[in-house]
Structure formats: structure tokens, C-alpha cells
Design a protein around this motif. Structure first.
Motif, PDB file in Angstrom:
ATOM      1  N   ARG A   1       8.166   1.994   2.737  1.00  0.00           N
ATOM      2  CA  ARG A   1       7.985   3.241   2.995  1.00  0.00           C
ATOM      3  C   ARG A   1       9.231   4.068   3.385  1.00  0.00           C
ATOM      4  NH1 ARG A   1       4.762   2.648   9.002  1.00  0.00           N
ATOM      5  NH2 ARG A   1       6.557   1.695  10.026  1.00  0.00           N
TER       6      ARG A   1
ATOM      7  N   TYR B   1      -2.238   8.756  14.126  1.00  0.00           N
ATOM      8  CA  TYR B   1      -1.748   7.921  12.946  1.00  0.00           C
ATOM      9  C   TYR B   1      -1.266   6.592  13.425  1.00  0.00           C
ATOM     10  CZ  TYR B   1       2.355   6.203  10.586  1.00  0.00           C
ATOM     11  OH  TYR B   1       3.151   5.433   9.812  1.00  0.00           O
TER      12      TYR B   1
ATOM     13  N   GLU C   1      -4.598   8.627   4.334  1.00  0.00           N
ATOM     14  CA  GLU C   1      -4.344   8.678   6.122  1.00  0.00           C
ATOM     15  C   GLU C   1      -4.944  10.367   6.307  1.00  0.00           C
ATOM     16  OE1 GLU C   1      -0.937   6.758   7.103  1.00  0.00           O
ATOM     17  OE2 GLU C   1      -2.144   4.827   6.744  1.00  0.00           O
TER      18      GLU C   1
ATOM     19  N   VAL D   1      -2.970   3.454  11.588  1.00  0.00           N
ATOM     20  CA  VAL D   1      -2.072   2.891  10.572  1.00  0.00           C
ATOM     21  C   VAL D   1      -2.070   1.392  10.813  1.00  0.00           C
ATOM     22  CG1 VAL D   1       0.256   3.056  11.516  1.00  0.00           C
ATOM     23  CG2 VAL D   1      -0.197   3.202   9.179  1.00  0.00           C
TER      24      VAL D   1
ATOM     25  N   ALA E   1       0.235   5.080   1.561  1.00  0.00           N
ATOM     26  CA  ALA E   1      -0.742   5.799   2.544  1.00  0.00           C
ATOM     27  C   ALA E   1      -0.362   6.928   2.759  1.00  0.00           C
ATOM     28  CB  ALA E   1      -0.744   4.818   3.780  1.00  0.00           C
ATOM     29  N   PRO E   2      -0.567   8.117   1.908  1.00  0.00           N
ATOM     30  CA  PRO E   2      -0.225   9.319   2.145  1.00  0.00           C
ATOM     31  C   PRO E   2      -1.082  10.174   2.994  1.00  0.00           C
ATOM     32  CG  PRO E   2      -1.462   8.983  -0.100  1.00  0.00           C
ATOM     33  CD  PRO E   2      -1.301   7.874   0.451  1.00  0.00           C
ATOM     34  N   SER E   3      -0.606  10.918   3.865  1.00  0.00           N
ATOM     35  CA  SER E   3      -1.445  11.887   4.544  1.00  0.00           C
ATOM     36  C   SER E   3      -1.719  13.453   3.600  1.00  0.00           C
ATOM     37  CB  SER E   3      -0.695  12.339   5.861  1.00  0.00           C
ATOM     38  OG  SER E   3      -0.576  11.208   6.388  1.00  0.00           O
TER      39      SER E   3
ATOM     40  N   ARG F   1       0.680  -1.200  -0.028  1.00  0.00           N
ATOM     41  CA  ARG F   1      -0.006   0.088  -0.169  1.00  0.00           C
ATOM     42  C   ARG F   1       0.900   1.151   0.066  1.00  0.00           C
ATOM     43  NH1 ARG F   1       2.448   2.583   4.306  1.00  0.00           N
ATOM     44  NH2 ARG F   1       1.543   1.642   6.269  1.00  0.00           N
TER      45      ARG F   1
ATOM     46  N   LEU G   1      10.169   7.202   8.579  1.00  0.00           N
ATOM     47  CA  LEU G   1       9.049   6.430   9.250  1.00  0.00           C
ATOM     48  C   LEU G   1       9.700   5.336  10.220  1.00  0.00           C
ATOM     49  CD1 LEU G   1       6.270   6.621   6.696  1.00  0.00           C
ATOM     50  CD2 LEU G   1       6.090   7.766   8.693  1.00  0.00           C
TER      51      LEU G   1
HETATM   52  N1  GLU Z   1       0.641   8.738   5.959  1.00  0.00           N
HETATM   53  C1  GLU Z   1       1.936   8.672   6.222  1.00  0.00           C
HETATM   54  C2  GLU Z   1       2.745   9.736   5.979  1.00  0.00           C
HETATM   55  O1  GLU Z   1       2.183  10.267   4.801  1.00  0.00           O
HETATM   56  C3  GLU Z   1       2.779   7.391   5.883  1.00  0.00           C
HETATM   57  C4  GLU Z   1       2.251   6.216   6.685  1.00  0.00           C
HETATM   58  C5  GLU Z   1       3.033   4.852   6.351  1.00  0.00           C
HETATM   59  O2  GLU Z   1       3.331   4.619   5.442  1.00  0.00           O
HETATM   60  O3  GLU Z   1       3.267   4.123   7.355  1.00  0.00           O
HETATM   61  O4  GLU Z   1       3.657  10.096   6.214  1.00  0.00           O
END
Ligand code: GLU
Length: 300
Positions: free
Chosen positions: A195, A177, A52, A181, A18-20, A16, A199
Motif C-alpha cells: 500500500r 478504519y 473500506e 482493517v 482496499a480503497p475507501s 488485497r 499509510l
Molecule cells: N482504505 C484505505 C485507504 O483508502 C487503505 C487501507 C489499507 O490499504 O490498509 O486509504
């Protein structure tokens, strides 16, 4: 707890991005999106986009639309309907309630100022009450967690958890988050996370949550970060620019940082097809940072 969301197909690769949606897609996030996409497609897996947007104070629906438009323009299509976290608060509440029942969380009225003495961390349970405005924090873990990251090597988190109790639900009612998540990756049966290395610091708390919820974490790996000439990551805080949609040269430069040369491709589709064949995460091992090259400074 309801298990109506649980899918049965757990063997298949499911990745996946998962952008914020706190801003439009920038060059650094295009590189992360591509890494997760290529890793999934190289293994004939599914790739899913998840928005996200649990932090309603920072996220905007217009950015979600813009991000999806940009990904679509680069032919990065989600294999399943996009999940939008702000529509799933009840699910996060359900898991928080379970943690409350198990006495694994505690209410906290501490203020940012009162935590400055601990560098902003919250080292152990406090004697807050639910009467006043409060957040919910996860109790600190005595455990040491490890993660075998196929790019970064073995990550061992020793002190990360001992001195910190992460917020799972904020005083203003938004879920964190960290909770969202983990719950979503579990419910969506995500088998692999690829990712950015920024992170890594969130991984220990996520492994702790998997542990207390009794779930198996996905395979997690982190790609090296692209840094700007001041040594900072490309981010909205550092005024990263929105990338141009459907722009082959931008895609080729993003692939370049993933150690892929698809420069002879004449279309986005062709570049992606070549990139899937050429993707090899081992090539990113031992790279601490990817400094932005002078020819790409206009992109950030
Ligand atoms: N939503 C997070 C972000 O944009 C990324 C989350 C993830 O990949 O675990 O930084």
C-alpha cells in the motif's frame, strides 16, 4: 469468539486492494492498486478487492461502484467476491466486545477541543463513563513494534503508541478504519499488504491491534508516494481527478512510476502481463517520493 470466518489456507499469497469510496479512483490509487496486484500475481497469489466504507459520513455506494468499474476496465479483477465493510458491523462489534472483556479498551467522552492540548492525541486512559455519548479507545501500548518492509526497510515504531489511544468505535457508532482493517485482513487471511507510504503512520496501531488480538500480522510494505508539484500526495482532499476508464496510456504512465516500462504493449492485458514479469519492488527502494512528471500533470 466465533471462528467461522477463519479460512485454513494460510500459506498461499493473498493480497488485497482496499480503497475507501470517498471519491472515484485517482491516479495515485491506480498506482497503489497496481502495486498490490502485481506483487500478488508475480507470486501466483490471489488478489482481492475490499471496499473500506466503515465511515458512513464520507463514503458513498456510488463511489464504490465507480471504483470497481474503473478497476475492471483496467482488467484488475478481484479473485473473490468483493467484501464491503459496511456489511460487517456485527463482526467488528464481536471483536470490540472481546477487547472490552479483556479490559483493553475504555470509553471516552473527550471532545476534539479537549484534546487540543495533546495535539489531538489521547495519551492515556481517561475517567469517562458509558453514560454519556462515548467512543471506544484502545489502551496505549508500552511496546515497541517493528515491521520489516521490503521497500522501506526496517520500520521501528517507538513513540507512536506510547502517547496515543486510537479510537476503535466512534461516538457516532461507526467503527474505525484501524479496527476494521485489522479484523478484515485477519479474517480474509491476507498474507501481504502492499500500500501507499501515506499509510505507514497507521501501521504501528495495526501492529498493536494484531498483538492484543493474538494474531500474526501480514507482511507489510509501502510504496513511495506520488506527489504533486506542491509536494502533496494525490488525494481527494487535494482535488485529485478521476482517471479515465480503460485508457492504456494512463496505465502505462502508472506503471512507469512503479519502475516498469511496458510502453510497447498494445492492450491493457498485454501491459499487465508484461508488468507482472517486470515487477520488482526492490526498484522502489531508496525512492522517498515520486514527483509527478510534467507530462502527467493532466492526470492528477
Ligand atoms: N482504505 C484505505 C485507504 O483508502 C487503505 C487501507 C489499507 O490499504 O490498509 O486509504
Amino acid at each position: 469468539m466465533s471462528n467461522s470466518h477463519v479460512k485454513t489456507d494460510t500459506k498461499h499469497y493473498r493480497g488485497r486492494f482496499a480503497p475507501s469510496p470517498t471519491g472515484p479512483l485517482h491516479f495515485g490509487s491506480l498506482v497503489s492498486a497496481l502495486a498490490s496486484y502485481l506483487d500478488a500475481k508475480k507470486q501466483q497469489g490471489s488478489w482481492i478487492i475490499r471496499i473500506e466504507d466503515v465511515d458512513g459520513t464520507r463514503c458513498k455506494p456510488s463511489f464504490s461502484e465507480q471504483i470497481i468499474d474503473t478497476l475492471t476496465s483496467y482488467q484488475l479483477h478481484s479473485d473473490e467476491p468483493v467484501r464491503t465493510q459496511s456489511q460487517h458491523s456485527e463482526t467488528y462489534e464481536e471483536y470490540l466486545s472481546e477487547l472490552k472483556r479483556q479490559k483493553l479498551v475504555f470509553p471516552c467522552n473527550c471532545t476534539r477541543q479537549s484534546l487540543t492540548q495533546f495535539n489531538g492525541n489521547h495519551p492515556s486512559e481517561c475517567s469517562s463513563t458509558v453514560e454519556a455519548s462515548h467512543s471506544w479507545r484502545l489502551k496505549a501500548s508500552p511496546n515497541i513494534y517493528q515491521c520489516r518492509d521490503k521497500i522501506q526497510g526496517l520500520l521501528t515504531f517507538t513513540d507512536d503508541l506510547k502517547n496515543n489511544c486510537p479510537v476503535l468505535k466512534r461516538k457516532d457508532g461507526y467503527f474505525s478504519y484501524q479496527l476494521a482493517v485489522v479484523v478484515d485482513d485477519h479474517l480474509q487471511n491476507i498474507s501481504h499488504l502492499v500500500r501507499g507510504a501515506d499509510l505507514i503512520e497507521t501501521t504501528a496501531q495495526q501492529l498493536h491491534l494484531y498483538d492484543v488480538l493474538g494474531w500474526t500480522p501480514p507482511d507489510i510494505c509501502h510504496i513511495p508516494l506520488i506527489i504533486n508539484p506542491s509536494g502533496d500526495k494525490i488525494s481527494k482532499q487535494n482535488h485529485a481527478k478521476a482517471i479515465e476508464n480503460a485508457h492504456l496510456p494512463t496505465l502505462l504512465r502508472a506503471l512507469h512510476y512503479l519502475q516498469i516500462n511496458a510502453d510497447n504493449a498494445s492492450s491493457i492485458i498485454e501491459a499487465l502481463t508484461q508488468a507482472i514479469n517486470m515487477w520488482n519492488p526492490n526498484k522502489l527502494k531508496d525512492i522517498k517520493y515520486l514527483p509527478i512528471e510534467s507530462q502527467d500533470r493532466h492526470l492528477i
